[in-house]
Design an enzyme around this catalytic site. Structure first.
Site, mmCIF file in Angstrom:
data_model
loop_
_atom_site.group_PDB
_atom_site.id
_atom_site.type_symbol
_atom_site.label_atom_id
_atom_site.label_comp_id
_atom_site.label_asym_id
_atom_site.label_seq_id
_atom_site.Cartn_x
_atom_site.Cartn_y
_atom_site.Cartn_z
ATOM 1 N N ASN A 52 -44.962 28.717 10.434
ATOM 2 C CA ASN A 52 -45.541 27.924 11.259
ATOM 3 C C ASN A 52 -44.871 26.851 11.873
ATOM 4 O OD1 ASN A 52 -44.836 26.724 9.034
ATOM 5 N ND2 ASN A 52 -46.820 25.912 8.391
ATOM 6 N N ASP B 177 -40.482 31.842 8.438
ATOM 7 C CA ASP B 177 -41.244 30.714 8.562
ATOM 8 C C ASP B 177 -42.414 31.250 9.630
ATOM 9 O OD1 ASP B 177 -42.483 28.362 8.968
ATOM 10 O OD2 ASP B 177 -40.730 27.650 10.382
ATOM 11 N N ASP C 151 -42.575 30.511 4.637
ATOM 12 C CA ASP C 151 -43.990 30.601 3.806
ATOM 13 C C ASP C 151 -44.638 31.869 3.633
ATOM 14 O OD1 ASP C 151 -44.828 31.288 6.217
ATOM 15 O OD2 ASP C 151 -44.686 29.124 6.998
ATOM 16 N N ASP D 211 -42.335 34.985 -9.974
ATOM 17 C CA ASP D 211 -41.523 34.195 -10.886
ATOM 18 C C ASP D 211 -42.264 33.630 -12.138
ATOM 19 O OD1 ASP D 211 -39.014 32.942 -11.796
ATOM 20 O OD2 ASP D 211 -38.364 33.781 -9.540
ATOM 21 N N ASP E 216 -37.827 33.503 -15.816
ATOM 22 C CA ASP E 216 -36.792 32.447 -15.884
ATOM 23 C C ASP E 216 -36.139 32.022 -17.093
ATOM 24 O OD1 ASP E 216 -35.537 30.869 -13.549
ATOM 25 O OD2 ASP E 216 -36.041 29.457 -14.821
ATOM 26 N N HIS F 143 -30.702 34.850 -5.395
ATOM 27 C CA HIS F 143 -30.883 33.339 -4.814
ATOM 28 C C HIS F 143 -29.958 32.561 -5.571
ATOM 29 C CE1 HIS F 143 -33.317 33.171 -8.290
ATOM 30 N NE2 HIS F 143 -33.365 31.837 -8.342
ATOM 31 N N ASP F 144 -29.236 32.778 -6.718
ATOM 32 C CA ASP F 144 -28.143 32.003 -7.515
ATOM 33 C C ASP F 144 -26.574 32.454 -7.269
ATOM 34 O OD1 ASP F 144 -30.404 30.509 -8.607
ATOM 35 O OD2 ASP F 144 -30.611 31.749 -10.183
ATOM 36 N N ASP G 240 -42.502 24.765 10.603
ATOM 37 C CA ASP G 240 -42.121 23.558 9.961
ATOM 38 C C ASP G 240 -40.682 23.727 9.321
ATOM 39 O OD1 ASP G 240 -42.357 25.315 7.817
ATOM 40 O OD2 ASP G 240 -43.969 24.082 6.697
ATOM 41 N N GLU H 121 -34.602 36.947 -17.100
ATOM 42 C CA GLU H 121 -33.440 36.111 -16.799
ATOM 43 C C GLU H 121 -32.627 35.692 -17.970
ATOM 44 O OE1 GLU H 121 -31.305 33.107 -13.809
ATOM 45 O OE2 GLU H 121 -33.150 32.716 -15.056
#
Ligand code: NOJ
Length: 561
Positions: A23, A21, A29, A98, A199, A329-330, A25, A256
């Site tokens: 910034n 990150d 990003d 992706d 995907d 990520h899954d 928040d 995928e």
């Protein structure tokens, strides 16, 4: 075998929300990625697979896209993207985006139009059905719970969504929609990106008779998967996409594909088929699934894992190509799933599983944080989880099927949020990921496990990955050599040879915390040997005909004839 740059590459997956990150928040990003390009360049990877950065209401963290040609507000702007792309290219790193075109977000303009009326020009961009009895057209269950059909009052019809109801499926039977997708792909390729990870791309062709699915014991909904996985027109659609778009650029593509078999894999990746470069199959990551899939996991045997890899290695050896991955990520963190994340064995087992994967035939993928040995997280409270799949499964299964403790065991072992806690950059608060409050808590082990510490320590998993990547660049046999299992029936040792002409490697990996004996089979002959890489100190001159391995030990020898 045909040579290609994407066969020789190592790919690094970035899940932007959890990467870095810039910034404050609390959300990773694009500028955060740009900052870390030198780190990735030092690691030595060739390609970044960037999980979705497109505009999205984030029902499924960006896998629900509301504008395919714009950037998600939290992630930055198109200018930030262009800067990142040019910085990556400047370091010789390619970017694979992706491509999520089985479904869009329900907040995409196409869907907003589509649902307005039956004669709207966008109506056929999606899959709408009406029934006489008011029941959904089929009994199929959606991946994130409930029915795949959502009733829409405005036109009194149901629309199909294989994932959440905010992810309506696009209608690939419609040539106008297909052209929209191809144009959008050209938009990104013309900008200079280098390819696509697609995907659930083997879901885009549905059996248009929409039969009922089989309802398995203990389940409320039917399983419709055989009517949409590898469906009737899938190869036709991919060949059309290849002709219209991919063949006109020098790209890397990976599809995928849950439920893909080796036989289908050969068709998707065949040299002479003009479809895709490689696919992600799910056979190994499904090992140990119980009646409720990953939510009630069981122990698995090493011979099962070897059988799966062997089948794919041999199956795609001629004319196809494999992708190689432990995590994404899954999936849970690689070390926690395939190695041993205890303090004693984390580093050794992390290097061992990396050796095993990177030495097989195919293009290896590293998921962010894997290179520093990040592990699963064990949040005790369901409120600390963010993933729609985890939260819905907890809601649905605790009421009907599994006890709280059982499902928490499943969540700790297999929830997608294990991979989504922020990358641990250093030992400062929030692991240096953000100056604000992270959107999901960091794994409390960051003070010990972080990139800064790993880069400083020559003996770390990071430096081991670096070495594996370099070895791949220096040894064609790692890329193109044929794969043959050794000690096939052994439940602790995963060993194999790789052979290219007169060059042969012997890879020995101990997947257990015991000290099994390696025995070289009589058909593997050599006159001298050289230790190429190992995760523990091994005596180069030790004979290898028969010797004990230390827990999670890995060695790779070059055998000279
Ligand atoms: C597969 C993606 O990897 C996953 O994160 C997503 O939830 C589904 N497809 C739906 O897009």
């Amino acid at each position: 075998m045909n040579k290609a740059w994407w066969k020789e590459s190592v790919i690094y997956q970035i899940y932007p929300r959890s990467f870095n990150d810039s910034n404050g928040d609390g959300i990773g990003d694009i500028n955060g990625i740009t900052e870390k390009i030198p780190y990735l360049s030092e690691l030595g990877i060739d390609v970044i697979w960037l999980s979705p950065v497109y505009k999205s209401p984030n029902d499924d963290n960006g896998y629900d896209i509301s504008d395919y040609r714009d950037i998600m507000d939290e992630f930055g702007t198109m200018l930030d993207f262009d800067i990142m792309l040019s910085k990556a290219h400047g370091h010789g790193i390619k970017i694979m985006m992706d491509l999520v075109v089985n479904h869009s977000s329900d907040e995409h303009d196409w869907f907003r139009e589509s649902r307005k009326s039956k004669d709207n020009p966008y109506r056929d961009y999606y899959i709408w059905k009406k029934t006489d009895n008011g029941e959904p057209p089929t009994n199929w269950g959606a991946a994130f719970g409930g029915s795949v059909w959502e009733y829409d009052e405005q036109t009194s019809e149901f629309y199909l969504h294989l994932f959440s109801k905010k992810q309506p499926d696009l209608n690939w039977e419609n040539p106008v929609l297909r052209n929209e997708v191809y144009e959008m792909m050209r938009f990104w390729l013309d900008k200079g990106i280098d390819g696509f990870r697609m995907d659930v791309i083997n879901f885009i062709s549905k059996d248009s008779s929409y039969p009922q699915g089989e309802i398995r014991e203990g389940h409320k909904y039917g399983d419709g998967s055989k009517y949409y996985m590898n469906g009737p027109r899938i190869h036709e659609f991919l060949q059309e996409m290849n002709k219209e778009v991919l063949s006109q650029y020098d790209t890397i593509t990976v599809g995928e594909m849950p439920g893909v078999t080796v036989e289908e894999g050969k068709l998707y990746t065949g040299d002479d088929r003009s479809e895709l470069n490689m696919v992600f199959h799910f056979e190994h990551v499904g090992l140990g699934d119980g009646r409720f899939g990953k939510w009630d996991p069981h122990p698995w045997r090493l011979t099962e894992l070897k059988e799966i890899f062997n089948k794919w290695q041999k199956g795609l050896e001629k004319g196809g190509w494999n992708s190689l991955y432990w995590s994404n990520h899954d999936q849970p963190r690689a070390i926690s799933r395939w190695g041993n994340d205890s303090e004693e064995h984390r580093v050794t087992s992390g290097k061992m599983i990396a050796t095993c994967l990177h030495l097989m035939q195919g293009t290896p993928y590293i998921y962010q944080g894997e290179e520093i040995g990040m592990t699963n997280v064990k949040f005790d409270n369901i409120n600390d989880y963010r993933d729609i799949e985890t939260l819905n499964a907890y809601r649905d299964l605790t009421s009907d099927s599994l006890t709280h403790d059982k499902i928490f065991k499943g969540i700790h072992e297999r929830s997608r949020d294990n991979a989504r806690t922020p990358v641990q950059w250093d030992a400062s608060p929030n692991a240096g990921f953000t100056d604000g409050t992270p959107w999901i808590n960091v794994n409390p082990n960051y003070e010990k496990i972080n990139a800064e510490a790993a880069v400083k320590d020559e003996d770390s998993i990071f430096h081991y990955y670096k070495k594996l990547i370099q070895l791949r660049k220096q040894n064609e046999v790692i890329v193109y050599g044929t794969f043959d299992l050794v000690m096939e029936g052994d439940e602790q040792i995963f060993a194999f040879t790789r052979t290219l002409g007169g060059d042969q490697l012997l890879v020995i990996c101990n997947f257990s915390n015991c000290t099994p004996i390696f025995k070289l089979p009589g058909n593997v002959r050599y006159t001298s040997k050289q230790l190429l890489i190992s995760n523990l100190t091994a005596d180069e001159n030790e004979p290898i005909e028969e010797f004990p391995l230390m827990p999670y030990e890995a060695r790779v020898y070059r055998l000279k004839k």
